[in-house]
Write a protein that holds these residues in place. Structure first.
Motif, PDB file in Angstrom:
ATOM      1  N   ARG A 172       0.850  -1.190   0.000  1.00 27.83           N
ATOM      2  CA  ARG A 172       0.000   0.000   0.000  1.00 27.83           C
ATOM      3  C   ARG A 172       0.891   1.247   0.000  1.00 27.83           C
ATOM      4  O   ARG A 172       1.703   1.432   0.925  1.00 27.83           O
ATOM      5  N   ILE A 173       0.752   2.082  -1.024  1.00 21.87           N
ATOM      6  CA  ILE A 173       1.560   3.294  -1.150  1.00 21.87           C
ATOM      7  C   ILE A 173       0.646   4.511  -1.106  1.00 21.87           C
ATOM      8  O   ILE A 173      -0.363   4.564  -1.808  1.00 21.87           O
ATOM      9  N   THR A 174       1.002   5.461  -0.265  1.00 22.47           N
ATOM     10  CA  THR A 174       0.278   6.730  -0.144  1.00 22.47           C
ATOM     11  C   THR A 174       1.242   7.870  -0.454  1.00 22.47           C
ATOM     12  O   THR A 174       2.374   7.871   0.044  1.00 22.47           O
ATOM     13  N   ARG A 176       3.662   0.626   2.990  1.00 23.14           N
ATOM     14  CA  ARG A 176       3.417  -0.319   4.082  1.00 23.14           C
ATOM     15  C   ARG A 176       2.858  -1.640   3.543  1.00 23.14           C
ATOM     16  O   ARG A 176       2.323  -1.690   2.433  1.00 23.14           O
ATOM     17  N   VAL A 177       3.022  -2.706   4.328  1.00 22.60           N
ATOM     18  CA  VAL A 177       2.422  -4.020   4.052  1.00 22.60           C
ATOM     19  C   VAL A 177       1.695  -4.465   5.306  1.00 22.60           C
ATOM     20  O   VAL A 177       2.084  -4.108   6.433  1.00 22.60           O
ATOM     21  N   SER A 178       0.619  -5.252   5.119  1.00 21.15           N
ATOM     22  CA  SER A 178      -0.147  -5.700   6.293  1.00 21.15           C
ATOM     23  C   SER A 178       0.508  -6.883   6.981  1.00 21.15           C
ATOM     24  O   SER A 178       0.405  -7.063   8.196  1.00 21.15           O
ATOM     25  N   ASP A 202       9.332   2.957  -6.057  1.00 17.99           N
ATOM     26  CA  ASP A 202       9.505   1.556  -6.415  1.00 17.99           C
ATOM     27  C   ASP A 202       9.701   0.765  -5.137  1.00 17.99           C
ATOM     28  O   ASP A 202      10.637   1.031  -4.363  1.00 17.99           O
ATOM     29  N   ALA A 203       8.807  -0.210  -4.912  1.00 16.58           N
ATOM     30  CA  ALA A 203       8.850  -0.989  -3.673  1.00 16.58           C
ATOM     31  C   ALA A 203       8.765  -2.478  -3.987  1.00 16.58           C
ATOM     32  O   ALA A 203       8.027  -2.888  -4.893  1.00 16.58           O
ATOM     33  N   VAL A 204       9.513  -3.293  -3.248  1.00 22.07           N
ATOM     34  CA  VAL A 204       9.489  -4.747  -3.358  1.00 22.07           C
ATOM     35  C   VAL A 204       9.219  -5.305  -1.971  1.00 22.07           C
ATOM     36  O   VAL A 204       9.804  -4.849  -0.980  1.00 22.07           O
ATOM     37  N   ALA A 205       8.290  -6.323  -1.900  1.00 23.76           N
ATOM     38  CA  ALA A 205       7.932  -6.885  -0.597  1.00 23.76           C
ATOM     39  C   ALA A 205       7.620  -8.362  -0.734  1.00 23.76           C
ATOM     40  O   ALA A 205       7.308  -8.871  -1.827  1.00 23.76           O
ATOM     41  N   SER A 252       6.669  -1.153   7.344  1.00 27.67           N
ATOM     42  CA  SER A 252       6.430   0.192   6.812  1.00 27.67           C
ATOM     43  C   SER A 252       7.742   0.887   6.476  1.00 27.67           C
ATOM     44  O   SER A 252       8.799   0.524   6.991  1.00 27.67           O
ATOM     45  N   TRP A 253       7.637   1.885   5.610  1.00 27.90           N
ATOM     46  CA  TRP A 253       8.747   2.772   5.239  1.00 27.90           C
ATOM     47  C   TRP A 253       8.247   4.195   5.335  1.00 27.90           C
ATOM     48  O   TRP A 253       7.146   4.519   4.879  1.00 27.90           O
TER      49      TRP A 253
END
Length: 413
Positions: free
Chosen positions: A57-59, A77-79, A126-129, A109-110
């Motif tokens: 989830r990116i805000t 963030r990720v749940s 750009d996010a990797v999870a 979270s970041w």
């Protein structure tokens, strides 16, 4: 026969299993009437992988435009599971800058190091999870921030990399009236080496000055940081500057004008250099009392009485060695038109302090001697005049306030 029949049954069961899997694969490999394929078939058996936007989830949202910094903050963030990497780039003023930040200890979270988004900028994320089942997802999003119609800047004195006298006061004059003075004050810092306490003071809504308790020590290096960019100084009006200004404090020179004695004592680092005769303001137009700071030095200038609120009493096109002491028009300057025996004997000016000089300005006259040995930021103090004390906001007159009064002028309590 029983043995043969048993083997036949086992062979038939194996063949049926092969045919069953073949049928499944054939159906999965080809198009079906409802558009299903291998992914749907396996998904029914093993569970469909979640979409990347459901994992990460990116805000602000992807594709957002005109994002207002005061309304939203950047976050990733990720749940469940954990973030592996987050890279954010800000594009502003034709420059690309990495946005620093950190992933939380739990990996969920970041957040950026600076929570405030920049205005008139494009952000790329750009996010990797990994999700809770160890499946990797990646997201690429962009958004742009609000472009304000109105901006303000601060004009700073003294100039960058200048050498100034020990009485210099850092002064910012803003191009627009500031209503959120606390926000602007927090965005400006003034530091010194060696360290000393420096405090701000507001004069009205468009001027912010900084000074220490006492005059600066010679050799002090002062740095002014303007972090005004994107600070909302008034409703819908945002700062434009992000810059650093530095200057050095030179030797100490403080001159004391005694209007009653009609003399000026010049002290350098506490030692008396000389005493020169002067002429101060006449009884009808006396000179201000108090501590004034040199803010401008002109080899020659025109002085017209109408520009300072008088009538047509004078208009001198070539006043030599003109040193400005107040914004209202008080100067210490060379005077070639008065008789030489005026200096030290009579006060005849319209409020300025006059030193003997020659037309065109002489280097060996009292005015030329003083001009050549002065710096922006030197202090000239007038005593025993019949006028009131100069106002703290008239030029750099802040030294006429005590420390408690000065500190009371901060907008940050």
């Amino acid at each position: 026969m029983r043995h043969v029949h048993g083997r036949a049954r086992r062979a038939g069961a194996a063949l049926a299993a092969v045919l069953t899997w073949a049928g499944l694969l054939a159906g999965a490999a080809g198009c079906t009437s409802d558009g299903g394929g291998i992914g749907d078939g396996i998904g029914e058996v093993f569970g469909k992988p979640p979409a990347a936007e459901d994992v990460i989830r990116i805000t602000p949202d992807d594709g957002s435009k005109a994002v207002r910094p005061k309304d939203e903050q950047l976050s990733v963030r990720v749940s469940d599971g954990r973030l592996e990497s987050v890279k954010v780039v800000k594009s502003q003023d034709a420059r690309q800058t990495p946005v620093s930040g950190r992933i939380s200890d739990d990996g969920l979270s970041w957040r950026p190091a600076d929570d405030r988004l920049a205005l008139a900028a494009k952000y790329t994320v750009d996010a990797v999870a990994l999700d809770g089942q160890g499946r990797r997802s990646a997201r690429h999003t962009t958004f742009t921030t609000y472009v304000p119609d109105e901006r303000f800047i601060g004009y700073v004195a003294p100039e960058n990399r200048s050498v100034v006298g020990t009485g210099m006061i850092v002064s910012l004059e803003f191009s627009r009236e500031i209503t959120d003075r606390a926000a602007v004050e927090r965005a400006v810092s003034v530091t010194a080496k060696p360290a000393t306490e420096i405090r701000p003071h507001w004069f009205g809504k468009d001027r912010l000055d900084f000074r220490p308790r006492e005059y600066w020590k010679p050799g002090t290096e002062v740095t002014v940081h303007l972090g005004l960019r994107d600070v909302e100084g008034a409703p819908g009006v945002y700062g434009l500057q992000h810059k650093k200004i530095s200057f050095t404090v030179g030797r100490s020179q403080v001159s004391r004008v005694d209007a009653a004695e009609r003399t000026m004592q010049v002290r350098r680092d506490g030692t008396l250099l000389t005493t020169v005769p002067i002429t101060a303001g006449a009884p009808a137009t006396p000179t201000y009392n108090g501590k004034m700071v040199i803010t401008e030095m002109l080899d020659v200038t025109r002085m017209n009485s109408r520009t300072v609120g008088f009538g047509g009493e004078y208009d001198i096109p070539d006043v030599p060695h003109a040193i400005r002491l107040t914004s209202s028009g008080t100067f210490l300057h060379g005077n070639y038109w008065a008789p030489q025996d005026t200096f030290g004997r009579a006060n005849v000016s319209h409020g300025c302090v006059g030193l003997r000089d020659v037309k065109g300005g002489g280097s060996d006259t009292p005015a030329g001697w003083f001009f050549d040995r002065s710096l922006i930021g030197d202090v000239v103090e007038v005593v025993h005049s019949k006028d009131r004390k100069v106002a703290p906001d008239n030029g750099l007159g802040g030294w006429n306030m005590n420390w408690k009064e000065w500190r009371a002028g901060s907008a940050v309590k």
